[in-house]
Design a protein around this motif. Structure first.
Motif, PDB file in Angstrom:
ATOM      1  N   PHE A 172       3.911   4.809  13.433  1.00 41.89           N
ATOM      2  CA  PHE A 172       4.750   3.723  13.737  1.00 41.89           C
ATOM      3  C   PHE A 172       5.886   3.485  13.078  1.00 41.89           C
ATOM      4  N   ARG A 173       6.168   4.461  11.457  1.00 44.81           N
ATOM      5  CA  ARG A 173       6.814   4.514  11.209  1.00 44.81           C
ATOM      6  C   ARG A 173       7.930   2.985  10.486  1.00 44.81           C
ATOM      7  N   PRO A 174       6.613   2.189   9.982  1.00 49.19           N
ATOM      8  CA  PRO A 174       7.447   1.545   9.150  1.00 49.19           C
ATOM      9  C   PRO A 174       7.660   1.382   7.762  1.00 49.19           C
ATOM     10  N   ASN A 175       8.624   0.200   6.787  1.00 50.36           N
ATOM     11  CA  ASN A 175       9.138   0.636   5.661  1.00 50.36           C
ATOM     12  C   ASN A 175       8.217   0.331   4.251  1.00 50.36           C
ATOM     13  N   ILE A 176       7.253  -0.479   5.058  1.00 53.20           N
ATOM     14  CA  ILE A 176       5.994  -1.236   4.242  1.00 53.20           C
ATOM     15  C   ILE A 176       4.914  -1.619   4.744  1.00 53.20           C
ATOM     16  N   VAL A 177       3.832  -1.117   3.834  1.00 56.00           N
ATOM     17  CA  VAL A 177       2.404  -0.830   4.470  1.00 56.00           C
ATOM     18  C   VAL A 177       1.833  -1.932   3.996  1.00 56.00           C
ATOM     19  N   ILE A 178       1.507  -2.923   4.142  1.00 61.43           N
ATOM     20  CA  ILE A 178       0.129  -4.402   3.389  1.00 61.43           C
ATOM     21  C   ILE A 178      -0.857  -3.737   3.223  1.00 61.43           C
ATOM     22  N   ASN A 179      -1.725  -3.271   2.805  1.00 68.99           N
ATOM     23  CA  ASN A 179      -3.399  -3.428   2.528  1.00 68.99           C
ATOM     24  C   ASN A 179      -3.575  -4.413   2.413  1.00 68.99           C
ATOM     25  N   SER A 180      -4.808  -5.186   3.755  1.00 68.68           N
ATOM     26  CA  SER A 180      -4.744  -6.399   3.643  1.00 68.68           C
ATOM     27  C   SER A 180      -5.979  -6.752   3.504  1.00 68.68           C
ATOM     28  N   VAL A 191      10.708  -2.889  -5.060  1.00 73.26           N
ATOM     29  CA  VAL A 191       9.389  -3.107  -4.466  1.00 73.26           C
ATOM     30  C   VAL A 191       8.717  -1.889  -5.097  1.00 73.26           C
ATOM     31  N   ARG A 192       6.989  -2.238  -5.314  1.00 71.77           N
ATOM     32  CA  ARG A 192       6.364  -0.902  -5.980  1.00 71.77           C
ATOM     33  C   ARG A 192       5.332  -0.848  -4.912  1.00 71.77           C
ATOM     34  N   ARG A 193       4.577  -0.237  -5.097  1.00 70.26           N
ATOM     35  CA  ARG A 193       3.585   0.151  -4.126  1.00 70.26           C
ATOM     36  C   ARG A 193       2.801  -0.726  -5.584  1.00 70.26           C
ATOM     37  N   GLY A 194       1.307  -1.316  -4.898  1.00 69.98           N
ATOM     38  CA  GLY A 194       0.675  -2.523  -5.646  1.00 69.98           C
ATOM     39  C   GLY A 194       0.869  -3.571  -5.590  1.00 69.98           C
ATOM     40  N   ASP A 195       2.583  -3.836  -5.937  1.00 72.28           N
ATOM     41  CA  ASP A 195       2.887  -5.313  -5.325  1.00 72.28           C
ATOM     42  C   ASP A 195       1.845  -6.092  -4.699  1.00 72.28           C
ATOM     43  N   PRO A 196       1.878  -7.445  -5.938  1.00 76.11           N
ATOM     44  CA  PRO A 196       1.484  -8.151  -4.187  1.00 76.11           C
ATOM     45  C   PRO A 196       2.006  -8.714  -3.356  1.00 76.11           C
ATOM     46  N   VAL A 197       1.237  -8.803  -2.054  1.00 79.26           N
ATOM     47  CA  VAL A 197       2.692  -9.588  -1.110  1.00 79.26           C
ATOM     48  C   VAL A 197       1.772 -11.476  -0.898  1.00 79.26           C
ATOM     49  N   GLY A 257       0.470  -1.289  -0.137  1.00 77.93           N
ATOM     50  CA  GLY A 257      -0.358  -0.060  -0.094  1.00 77.93           C
ATOM     51  C   GLY A 257       0.397   1.090   0.143  1.00 77.93           C
ATOM     52  N   SER A 258       2.295   1.317   0.547  1.00 79.90           N
ATOM     53  CA  SER A 258       3.027   2.283   0.790  1.00 79.90           C
ATOM     54  C   SER A 258       4.124   1.732   1.269  1.00 79.90           C
ATOM     55  N   LEU A 259       5.312   2.545   0.699  1.00 79.49           N
ATOM     56  CA  LEU A 259       6.650   2.722   1.324  1.00 79.49           C
ATOM     57  C   LEU A 259       6.685   3.580   2.236  1.00 79.49           C
ATOM     58  N   TRP A 260       7.530   3.554   2.480  1.00 79.04           N
ATOM     59  CA  TRP A 260       9.228   4.826   3.747  1.00 79.04           C
ATOM     60  C   TRP A 260      10.365   4.082   3.894  1.00 79.04           C
ATOM     61  N   ARG A 261      10.713   5.556   3.510  1.00 78.69           N
ATOM     62  CA  ARG A 261      12.418   5.557   3.727  1.00 78.69           C
ATOM     63  C   ARG A 261      12.438   6.521   4.279  1.00 78.69           C
ATOM     64  N   TYR A 262      13.315   6.760   6.115  1.00 75.06           N
ATOM     65  CA  TYR A 262      13.852   7.400   6.799  1.00 75.06           C
ATOM     66  C   TYR A 262      15.457   7.877   6.858  1.00 75.06           C
TER      67      TYR A 262
END
Length: 274
Positions: free
Chosen positions: A183-191, A265-271, A12-17
């Motif tokens: 929560f500062r995740p790197n990868i949010v997965i749309n359930s 890894v791209r937004r929308g990729d299946p998990v 769903g989203s990707l985050w880098r800090y």
């Protein structure tokens, strides 16, 4: 869960800090290396007095790190030197990563001597404040916490979080604003519809596949701390965020992972969980 790979959602989203404990960047895609998303937590502030890593885990010492934002001047490229980091101060001023007066400006803004480091100490240490929350192992105290050797990570290179977990927390504490940035995740997965609860907890010890290439080993649940309760931008301080996680899931929210196979890894990729 069946032994065959099971689709458990999509990216769903990707985050880098780029700088530890500062606000980061939301991405549409990212290279993933053995050290996680390319450019993630490659820099940190080091305390000029004791050499410890600056972290919002001790808000008494570092009360406003979330008011800073860090981003790369250009997108990082695999195999190339990292581009300069730009830091936006709370007042909106921007410091270039190569600015010779950068550390002086950061010191003046934070009110304590600091330097921006791109190489971690061999044995990095940060301080963590433990608020008074039932279920936490310590109460109203500050402890020194060892970090993985020569990195600016807390425990692991990648942190994943599902929307199912966020939705469950919202159900348990409707007054709380359970937003990704707490929560500062790197990868949010749309359930997908029908998945409920702290679903990623069951992935520990398994492999998660992201898109065509990336494979992660889920190593542990992610223990939460006072950082989740702090104000940032329009989010108010709220100790109820951590109390809810402690009461209903032993203070765990999301999972940690190591990288088995890198790639993009791209937004929308299946998990998939294998």
């Amino acid at each position: 869960m069946a032994s065959a790979a099971q689709v458990v959602g999509g990216v769903g989203s990707l985050w880098r800090y780029p700088v530890k404990s500062m606000q980061g960047e939301e991405l549409n895609a990212s290279a993933v290396t053995e050290r996680g998303l390319l450019g993630d937590r490659t820099h940190a502030l080091l305390d000029g007095a004791d050499g410890k890593v600056g972290s919002a885990k001790n808000p008494r010492k570092w009360p406003n790190l979330f008011a800073f934002r860090a981003a790369f001047a250009e997108p990082p490229a695999p195999g190339a030197a990292l581009p300069a980091v730009r830091i936006t101060l709370p007042d909106g001023a921007v410091l270039a990563g190569t600015d010779g007066s950068r550390d002086q400006a950061l010191t003046a803004t934070l009110g304590r001597p600091v330097r921006l480091a791109s190489a971690a100490p061999a044995q990095p240490v940060l301080e963590e404040y433990w608020p008074i929350v039932e279920g936490l192992p310590r109460q109203d105290t500050v402890t020194d916490e060892a970090m993985p050797l020569a990195t600016f990570f807390d425990c692991a290179a990648v942190h994943l979080l599902t929307t199912a977990t966020l939705d469950r927390l919202r159900e348990l504490y409707p007054a709380g604003r359970f937003e990704v940035r707490r929560f500062r995740p790197n990868i949010v997965i749309n359930s997908p519809a029908g998945q409920a609860g702290f679903v990623e907890d069951a992935w520990v010890g398994r492999t998660v596949a992201l898109g065509k290439d990336v494979r992660l080993q889920i190593t542990a649940r992610c223990p939460r701390c006072v950082m989740t309760t702090l104000a940032q931008a329009d989010l108010p301080p709220d100790l109820g965020i951590l109390r809810t996680a402690a009461k209903y899931n032993e203070a765990y929210v999301g999972v940690y992972a190591s990288v088995l196979k890198g790639g993009v890894v791209r937004r929308g990729d299946p998990v998939r969980v294998e």
